[in-house]
Design a protein around this motif. Structure first.
Motif, PDB file in Angstrom:
ATOM      1  N   MET A 309     -13.339 -30.296 -32.064  1.00 23.57           N
ATOM      2  CA  MET A 309     -14.550 -30.707 -32.766  1.00 23.57           C
ATOM      3  C   MET A 309     -15.539 -29.559 -32.884  1.00 23.57           C
ATOM      4  SD  MET A 309     -15.988 -33.108 -34.416  1.00 23.57           S
ATOM      5  CE  MET A 309     -14.986 -34.535 -33.985  1.00 23.57           C
ATOM      6  N   ALA A 310     -15.661 -28.764 -31.822  1.00 24.83           N
ATOM      7  CA  ALA A 310     -16.576 -27.625 -31.864  1.00 24.83           C
ATOM      8  C   ALA A 310     -16.175 -26.639 -32.946  1.00 24.83           C
ATOM      9  CB  ALA A 310     -16.608 -26.933 -30.497  1.00 24.83           C
ATOM     10  N   LEU A 311     -14.873 -26.373 -33.057  1.00 28.06           N
ATOM     11  CA  LEU A 311     -14.407 -25.423 -34.064  1.00 28.06           C
ATOM     12  C   LEU A 311     -14.559 -25.976 -35.481  1.00 28.06           C
ATOM     13  CD1 LEU A 311     -11.269 -23.949 -32.244  1.00 28.06           C
ATOM     14  CD2 LEU A 311     -13.566 -22.972 -32.428  1.00 28.06           C
ATOM     15  N   LYS A 312     -14.469 -27.284 -35.630  1.00 29.48           N
ATOM     16  CA  LYS A 312     -14.716 -27.886 -36.945  1.00 29.48           C
ATOM     17  C   LYS A 312     -16.187 -27.758 -37.333  1.00 29.48           C
ATOM     18  CE  LYS A 312     -10.913 -31.220 -36.506  1.00 29.48           C
ATOM     19  NZ  LYS A 312     -10.515 -32.624 -36.284  1.00 29.48           N
ATOM     20  N   LEU A 313     -17.062 -27.857 -36.349  1.00 30.64           N
ATOM     21  CA  LEU A 313     -18.498 -27.848 -36.617  1.00 30.64           C
ATOM     22  C   LEU A 313     -19.071 -26.453 -36.840  1.00 30.64           C
ATOM     23  CD1 LEU A 313     -19.519 -30.569 -34.003  1.00 30.64           C
ATOM     24  CD2 LEU A 313     -19.822 -30.761 -36.483  1.00 30.64           C
ATOM     25  N   ILE A 314     -18.332 -25.396 -36.446  1.00 26.63           N
ATOM     26  CA  ILE A 314     -18.874 -24.045 -36.648  1.00 26.63           C
ATOM     27  C   ILE A 314     -18.446 -23.451 -37.987  1.00 26.63           C
ATOM     28  CG2 ILE A 314     -19.246 -23.420 -34.224  1.00 26.63           C
ATOM     29  CD1 ILE A 314     -16.232 -21.993 -35.967  1.00 26.63           C
TER      30      ILE A 314
END
Length: 530
Positions: A309-314
């Motif tokens: 999720m973090a990598l999707k949001l960056i």
């Protein structure tokens, strides 16, 4: 360019009909300027003619390519496959199934049994008449236990294939499949002579518009017109030469200098310059194609959805769309179903760039100190390395460290994709939701490039495939898109338009958004203007 010239150009390219031409010319008060000779010339230019050589410069070709239909991966060998072979079903420019080697088909009311009637008197390039035996062999080639075919997942529902005479095939399925004719149009499932094996695949024997003369994987292929082609109004060139030209600048220069007359994946940074060049046409077609950044979720730390999720949001999708695609596309939402697909879920919130939330999830995973390797090469798609570097910079605002690993173009699809933990990728998309999900997201699918598994998703996949109620089916596919968006290991930052360029000497009809290069069938569908 005058308004009349623009209308004539659109008519020549089959983008408007004769009636539309006259209607628009009348509305603009231009009918007095149209001489019969001028209109006749435009009509003649839009009529298919035989002769000439099509020379294409394609991306993605690799020395590891094969003409085994089960293993097709690059634009080069996918396009060549449809120059020399046919399917039971063709997917047309409206993303609908139409008869090809099958002249018709019908299903039982529960869509569990499908009967296909084959065309008669269709010959392979070696003179053998195609029969049901060849069809069964070709389909079963992808079904074996050891098969690595990209189409294997589509065929798992087949319980049995039966012959009813030389020219009828009956498929018995374990469950209903409303989209089964679409499956028979998948580019892997071309029909070859029964018994073809090993090195014989590279000979390219098929029923297609062209006969393969030479084939150097990842370099060049040459095919000549099949004098016995069975399909009316197709296969117009005398020769089709297909070249692997991975470098975008090299492809562009080859088009400018006349070494090739068709190229895929135009460099979007300079497309405005190419549009100004005399003698060159640029087309931008919206379809199912999309860019992805798959992570292997069975490897740490990608097994933690907080990391995913973090990598999707960056990922700043708007910046990527603006800078990498130059606006030639639409924002992605971390699932593979395109806006042109029938059951696209347009109600999902569009994921946005959110460094603070990304940092929250990465901290929760305990991975703020980790450096993530993102593997990239422009063999994945034009601008893939630039996109990776942009994501690297975007991640810094969240305190997330990314190392861009630049990989060689040659062998990218065999050495990096599905091998390295996180990489850049491109998908041509599929005409139906079931096909796209089955090949790349279903548990155990050969091309599930994240090794993702989700129980509810896989239950819905089977249920939606057999569901004949349109409203219920739409609801199921909508939920599957939401599951992908929130849990899968795939970042889908954008859907791209297929921007390609060709010599104005080439003629064509409506261009398909099914896949690149006019649904990978420009060799069969296009012609050289006289």
């Amino acid at each position: 360019m005058s308004e009349l010239s623009i209308l004539l150009k659109l008519f020549e390219q089959n983008k408007i009909s004769r009636r539309q031409f006259i209607t628009q010319a009348t509305a603009l008060g231009l009918t007095a300027a149209i001489s019969p000779a001028l209109f006749s010339s435009a009509a003649q230019a839009s009529t298919p003619t035989k002769g000439g050589r099509l020379v294409m410069g394609c991306t993605g070709g690799s020395t590891t390519d094969s003409m085994d239909p089960a293993t097709l991966t690059s634009n080069m060998n996918q396009n060549l496959n449809w120059q020399i072979r046919n399917n039971l079903v063709e997917i047309d420019h409206n993303l609908q199934p139409i008869p090809e080697l099958a002249e018709s088909w019908e299903a039982t009311p529960d869509a569990k049994v499908w009967r296909f009637k084959l065309r008669k008197d269709v010959e392979f390039h070696n003179g053998k008449t195609m029969t049901s035996e060849d069809v069964i062999y070709s389909i079963n080639h992808h079904r074996g236990e050891q098969s690595k075919s990209g189409a294997k997942a589509y065929l798992e529902s087949i319980k049995d294939i039966k012959v009813d005479g030389k020219y009828e095939i009956i498929f018995e399925l374990s469950g209903g499949s409303a989209d089964f004719p679409f499956i028979m149009g998948d580019y892997h499932l071309t029909i070859c002579p029964a018994g073809t094996t090993g090195q014989q695949w590279e000979e390219g024997i098929g029923t297609g518009a062209y006969v393969l003369q030479s084939w150097e994987p990842g370099v060049r292929a040459m095919a000549t017109r099949n004098p016995n082609y069975w399909k009316e109004g197709r296969g117009h060139f005398d020769e089709v030469e297909t070249l692997s030209i991975v470098d975008t600048n090299a492809r562009t220069n080859a088009l400018k200098t006349g070494q090739i007359n068709y190229m895929d994946r135009v460099e979007l940074k300079t497309v405005h310059l190419l549009k100004r060049m005399p003698g060159i046409n640029v087309t931008a077609t919206t379809g199912t194609a999309h860019y992805t950044m798959p992570m292997l979720v069975d490897q740490k730390p990608y097994d933690d959805n907080n990391v995913r999720m973090a990598l999707k949001l960056i990922v700043d999708r708007e910046e990527l769309l603006r800078q990498v695609l130059r606006g030639y596309g639409e924002l992605g939402n971390d699932h593979p179903i395109a806006p042109v697909n029938r059951y696209y879920n347009g109600e999902l919130d569009q994921r946005k760039y959110d460094p603070d939330k990304a940092r929250f999830h990465m901290k929760k995973a305990g991975m703020l100190d980790h450096t993530f390797n993102l593997h990239a090469a422009d063999a994945a798609f034009a601008g893939a390395v630039d996109a990776a570097v942009m994501v690297q910079e975007q991640a810094k605002k969240a305190g997330i460290k990314i190392n861009v690993v630049r990989e060689p173009d040659d062998g990218y699809w065999s050495n990096v994709w599905m091998k390295k933990e996180w990489c850049m990728c491109y998908w041509g998309g599929r005409p139906t939701e079931d096909m796209m999900f089955s090949v790349a997201y279903a548990n155990g699918a050969p091309w599930n490039d994240t090794n993702w598994e989700h129980k509810r998703f896989n239950e819905l996949l089977l249920a939606a495939r057999a569901e004949l109620d349109n409203e219920k089916r739409a609801k199921m596919y909508g939920e599957m898109q939401e599951i992908c968006r929130n849990d899968s290991g795939t970042i889908v930052p954008m859907y791209n338009q297929m921007v390609e360029a060709s010599s104005e000497k080439l003629g064509h009809g409506p261009i398909s958004g099914h896949m690149a290069l006019d649904g990978m069938r420009n060799g069969e569908r296009w012609w050289m203007k006289k």
